[in-house]
Each structure stands twice: as C-alpha cells, then as structure tokens.
Design a protein around this motif. Structure first.
Motif, short mmCIF file in Angstrom:
data_model
loop_
_atom_site.label_atom_id
_atom_site.label_comp_id
_atom_site.label_asym_id
_atom_site.label_seq_id
_atom_site.Cartn_x
_atom_site.Cartn_y
_atom_site.Cartn_z
N ILE A 6 -13.92 -0.32 13.45
CA ILE A 6 -12.86 -1.33 13.43
C ILE A 6 -13.44 -2.70 13.07
CG2 ILE A 6 -11.25 -2.62 14.90
CD1 ILE A 6 -10.74 0.08 16.37
N THR A 7 -14.56 -3.06 13.68
CA THR A 7 -15.20 -4.35 13.39
C THR A 7 -15.58 -4.46 11.92
OG1 THR A 7 -16.05 -4.48 15.65
CG2 THR A 7 -17.14 -5.86 13.98
N GLY A 8 -16.26 -3.44 11.41
CA GLY A 8 -16.66 -3.45 10.00
C GLY A 8 -15.48 -3.51 9.06
N SER A 9 -14.44 -2.75 9.38
CA SER A 9 -13.24 -2.74 8.53
C SER A 9 -12.54 -4.09 8.52
CB SER A 9 -12.27 -1.65 9.00
OG SER A 9 -12.86 -0.38 8.88
N LEU A 10 -12.39 -4.69 9.69
CA LEU A 10 -11.73 -6.00 9.75
C LEU A 10 -12.53 -7.07 9.02
CD1 LEU A 10 -10.40 -6.02 13.42
CD2 LEU A 10 -9.07 -5.73 11.31
N LEU A 11 -13.85 -7.01 9.13
CA LEU A 11 -14.69 -7.96 8.40
C LEU A 11 -14.56 -7.77 6.89
CD1 LEU A 11 -17.89 -7.96 10.64
CD2 LEU A 11 -16.32 -9.89 10.27
N MET A 12 -14.51 -6.52 6.45
CA MET A 12 -14.36 -6.24 5.01
C MET A 12 -13.01 -6.73 4.49
SD MET A 12 -17.03 -4.78 3.69
CE MET A 12 -18.47 -3.86 4.15
N VAL A 13 -11.95 -6.52 5.25
CA VAL A 13 -10.63 -7.00 4.84
C VAL A 13 -10.63 -8.52 4.77
CG1 VAL A 13 -8.20 -7.20 5.54
CG2 VAL A 13 -9.34 -4.98 5.62
N ALA A 14 -11.26 -9.16 5.75
CA ALA A 14 -11.34 -10.63 5.74
C ALA A 14 -12.11 -11.12 4.52
CB ALA A 14 -11.99 -11.13 7.03
N LEU A 15 -13.18 -10.43 4.17
CA LEU A 15 -13.95 -10.81 2.98
C LEU A 15 -13.14 -10.65 1.71
CD1 LEU A 15 -17.47 -9.32 3.75
CD2 LEU A 15 -16.98 -11.69 3.17
N ALA A 16 -12.39 -9.56 1.64
CA ALA A 16 -11.57 -9.30 0.44
C ALA A 16 -10.38 -10.26 0.37
CB ALA A 16 -11.08 -7.86 0.44
N GLY A 17 -9.95 -10.75 1.51
CA GLY A 17 -8.81 -11.66 1.54
C GLY A 17 -7.47 -10.95 1.61
N HIS A 18 -7.48 -9.64 1.55
CA HIS A 18 -6.25 -8.86 1.63
C HIS A 18 -6.59 -7.40 1.87
CE1 HIS A 18 -7.64 -8.35 -2.49
NE2 HIS A 18 -6.91 -7.24 -2.55
N PHE A 19 -5.59 -6.63 2.27
CA PHE A 19 -5.73 -5.18 2.44
C PHE A 19 -5.14 -4.49 1.23
CE2 PHE A 19 -3.94 -1.10 3.72
CZ PHE A 19 -5.07 -0.48 4.24
N GLU A 20 -5.90 -3.59 0.65
CA GLU A 20 -5.40 -2.87 -0.53
C GLU A 20 -4.84 -1.52 -0.13
OE1 GLU A 20 -7.85 -2.69 -4.02
OE2 GLU A 20 -8.75 -4.63 -3.56
N ILE A 21 -3.65 -1.23 -0.65
CA ILE A 21 -3.04 0.07 -0.41
C ILE A 21 -3.48 1.00 -1.54
CG2 ILE A 21 -0.88 1.35 -0.15
CD1 ILE A 21 0.34 -1.21 0.99
N ASN A 22 -4.55 1.72 -1.27
CA ASN A 22 -5.10 2.69 -2.21
C ASN A 22 -5.73 3.81 -1.39
OD1 ASN A 22 -7.51 1.60 -1.26
ND2 ASN A 22 -7.88 0.36 -3.07
N LEU A 23 -6.41 4.75 -2.04
CA LEU A 23 -7.02 5.88 -1.33
C LEU A 23 -7.95 5.39 -0.23
CD1 LEU A 23 -7.64 8.91 -0.96
CD2 LEU A 23 -9.47 8.61 -2.64
N HIS A 24 -8.77 4.40 -0.54
CA HIS A 24 -9.73 3.90 0.43
C HIS A 24 -9.02 3.25 1.62
CE1 HIS A 24 -13.32 2.18 2.13
NE2 HIS A 24 -12.78 0.97 2.06
N GLY A 25 -8.05 2.42 1.36
CA GLY A 25 -7.34 1.72 2.43
C GLY A 25 -6.56 2.67 3.33
N ILE A 26 -5.81 3.57 2.72
CA ILE A 26 -4.99 4.49 3.51
C ILE A 26 -5.86 5.49 4.27
CG2 ILE A 26 -3.28 6.35 3.34
CD1 ILE A 26 -2.06 4.69 0.99
N SER A 27 -6.90 6.02 3.61
CA SER A 27 -7.77 6.96 4.32
C SER A 27 -8.56 6.24 5.42
CB SER A 27 -8.72 7.67 3.35
OG SER A 27 -9.62 6.76 2.74
N GLY A 28 -8.83 4.95 5.22
CA GLY A 28 -9.52 4.17 6.25
C GLY A 28 -8.67 4.00 7.49
N ILE A 29 -7.39 3.68 7.30
CA ILE A 29 -6.49 3.56 8.45
C ILE A 29 -6.36 4.91 9.15
CG2 ILE A 29 -4.07 3.20 9.12
CD1 ILE A 29 -3.97 1.01 6.98
#
Length: 124
Positions: A48-71
């Motif tokens: 969860i920590t790593g994922s939230l940091l990555m989303v903050a770095l990207a500036g947004h959450f992407e709805i794609n295979l990586h994003g959906i499979s990550g959730i």
C-alpha cells in the motif's frame, strides 16, 4: 533518483520479500505460524505504501491493466491477511488446507502488477 521514488521501490520490494517468505514457508511447511501473519500484514503495508507513493509520483492513477490488477492485488492481500489471521486464531485444519491454496494463488496474482510495474518503470 528522487527520494520518494526510492522509498516507493524499497516499500514494494519489502512487500515482495515479506509476502514471498511468508507464503512459501507456510506452503512448504504446511503450518501457519504467528510470524507468517506478521509478514502478511507487513507485506500489505509495504504494498500500500509503495503504491500510494508511486501514484503520488505519477500525479494520477491510471486505469489500465497495471492499475486495476494492482487494486485487485491489494484487496486480495487484505483478504489473505484477514483469512490467515482467522485461521491462525481458530487453528481449524480444514480451513488451513483451503487457505494454503488460496494464499499461493493470491501470491501468483500479486505478481502481475508487481512485474507490470517493473516493466513500466524500466520503460521510463
């Protein structure tokens, strides 16, 4: 390398280590111990920590295979940790056998966003 990116990578790698050790030792030994439960919760926290940091770095959450499979992977890890905690507290052998198979399946599914994240990260 930015400190936030380094922290995200370390948190995610720790999640991989904690989760992998707990799953494989539990699966091979066919016994769920308290330290496995601790590692499952630490792995979930790291993911969860790593994922939230990555989303903050990207500036947004992407709805794609990586994003959906990550959730989905985070939710499955949560179910895994909760079920492991329950099985450990009740010491129910029948549930333990079902849990072992489920835990290994969740670990395999968790690798999808982990590996896709590596590929995306290396492509940048």
């Amino acid at each position: 390398m930015r400190l936030q990116l380094l922290a995200a990578i370390v948190a995610t790698m720790m999640a991989l280590v904690f989760y992998s050790v707990a799953i494989w030792v539990m699966f091979i030994k066919k016994k769920l111990r308290l330290w496995h439960i601790v590692l499952f919760w630490l792995g979930l926290a790291g993911d969860i920590t790593g994922s939230l940091l990555m989303v903050a770095l990207a500036g947004h959450f992407e709805i794609n295979l990586h994003g959906i499979s990550g959730i989905a992977a985070v939710l499955l890890m949560l179910v895994n940790a909760l079920w492991a905690t329950s099985v450990y507290s009740t010491q129910d052998t029948a549930h333990m056998n079902a849990y072992r198979r489920f835990g290994l399946l969740v670990w395999c599914l968790w690798l999808v966003p982990f590996i896709s994240g590596l590929i995306i990260g290396m492509a940048r």
